[in-house]
Enzyme design. Structure first.
Site, PDB file in Angstrom:
ATOM      1  N   SER A  85       0.956  -1.131   0.116  1.00  0.00           N
ATOM      2  CA  SER A  85      -0.091  -0.114  -0.026  1.00  0.00           C
ATOM      3  C   SER A  85       0.964   1.273  -0.046  1.00  0.00           C
ATOM      4  CB  SER A  85      -0.877  -0.049   1.201  1.00  0.00           C
ATOM      5  OG  SER A  85      -1.871   0.875   1.021  1.00  0.00           O
ATOM      6  N   HIS A 195      -8.080   0.256  -1.033  1.00  0.00           N
ATOM      7  CA  HIS A 195      -7.878  -0.871  -2.012  1.00  0.00           C
ATOM      8  C   HIS A 195      -9.162  -1.422  -2.464  1.00  0.00           C
ATOM      9  CE1 HIS A 195      -3.567   0.011  -1.288  1.00  0.00           C
ATOM     10  NE2 HIS A 195      -3.911  -0.465   0.151  1.00  0.00           N
TER      11      HIS A 195
END
Length: 314
Positions: A85, A195
């Site tokens: 991430s 996400h």
């Protein structure tokens, strides 16, 4: 071969920037970040500050880059870099694809967009013991029952999945997962639904912003989030960073590629050691090291010792 992995949001803990080594390179990195952002970055790791997505994400990138620079000062540099991430930004700096000041500004923009889109009521849940397919089925069933949709956010290992969505839907999914045989299911310290398609508009805005951010081809291997594959061009890395908030992080695929490429020692930048635990669990023969678990004055010696007769120096 030496590989670096940089953690994402959820790894943070109060005081994590203050636990970085007392090293001139760290001091210079903190000063540089403070100047770029116009604020003292050492104020970003208090318990109050860590309620902010902006503070957490910026702080993680600062910690990752400072760590890579400490090791580089000892002539240790990675053959492969990857980050989960927001950790991908530190990985991009580590491999030379993105300048540190540009990474800071882009992460600040990213975090603002995410926080503005979902200031409250959303987040992530980590579930261990069920597969991606099982969790997709559970999520689909509860959507049919009238709850908001929940999405697969991260696939960290075949049975270690992070789900994204609204608080009530995540809490309900945790109950269903435990009833279905999950070993563990818990909410993460993340206040946005990372996400997944819920951040589609925010990702589009970051894509527009990133068009004016200079990227370069990496001087060592960068492994991306969205596909879990090596990316070799400036444009590919720009796209990976700008869009990763919108797509599932294929972290297990990224780790698999790193090891298939020959990574023998995998070093995790602070804070935390979740990524190291994944490597140790899935590939016990691999030398995995979380720097946060050892004294900072032993970082260099420990990495060199793990590398063995291969110096890892450049």
């Amino acid at each position: 071969m030496l590989a670096y992995q940089f953690p994402g949001q959820g790894a943070q803990s109060a005081g994590f920037l203050h636990r970085l080594p007392q090293h001139p390179v760290v001091t210079a990195t903190l000063d540089e970040a403070s100047q770029v952002l116009g604020t003292d970055v050492l104020t970003l790791d208090t318990p109050d500050a860590l309620r902010s997505t902006v503070a957490v994400q910026v702080g993680l990138v600062v910690a990752g880059v400072a760590t890579a620079r400490v090791l580089a000062d000892a002539q240790l540099s990675p053959d492969i870099s990857a980050g989960l991430s927001v950790g991908a930004y530190a990985a991009a700096v580590s491999c030379g694809a993105l300048a540190f000041p540009d990474a800071l500004r882009m992460v600040h923009k990213r975090a603002e967009l995410m926080e503005t889109a979902y200031p409250s009521g959303y987040g992530l849940a980590a579930i261990s013991g069920l597969t991606e397919r099982q969790l997709e089925t559970l999520a689909a069933n509860q959507t049919k029952d009238g709850l908001p949709q929940v999405y697969v956010g991260n696939v960290n290992a075949p049975r270690q999945i992070v789900m994204a969505g609204a608080d009530a839907a995540l809490d309900a999914l945790i109950e269903r997962a435990l009833a279905a045989g999950a070993r563990k299911a818990t909410r993460l310290a993340v206040s946005v639904p990372s996400h997944c398609e819920l951040l589609g508009d925010a990702a589009d805005a970051l894509i527009d912003y990133a068009r004016n951010v200079p990227f370069q081809a990496p001087h060592s291997v960068y492994v991306g989030n969205r596909g879990g594959r090596p990316l070799h061009t400036a444009d590919a890395i720009r796209d990976d960073l700008a869009t990763n908030m919108r797509y599932t992080v294929r972290w297990f695929d990224a780790l698999t590629v790193m090891l298939e490429m020959g990574a023998q020692v995998v070093v995790e930048a602070p804070p935390g050691q979740v990524l190291t635990d994944i490597v140790r669990d899935q590939w016990p023969q691999t030398k995995a090291l979380a720097l946060s678990s050892i004294s900072p004055d032993q970082w260099v010696a420990t990495v060199r010792r793990r590398l063995g007769p291969v110096s890892g120096e450049r």
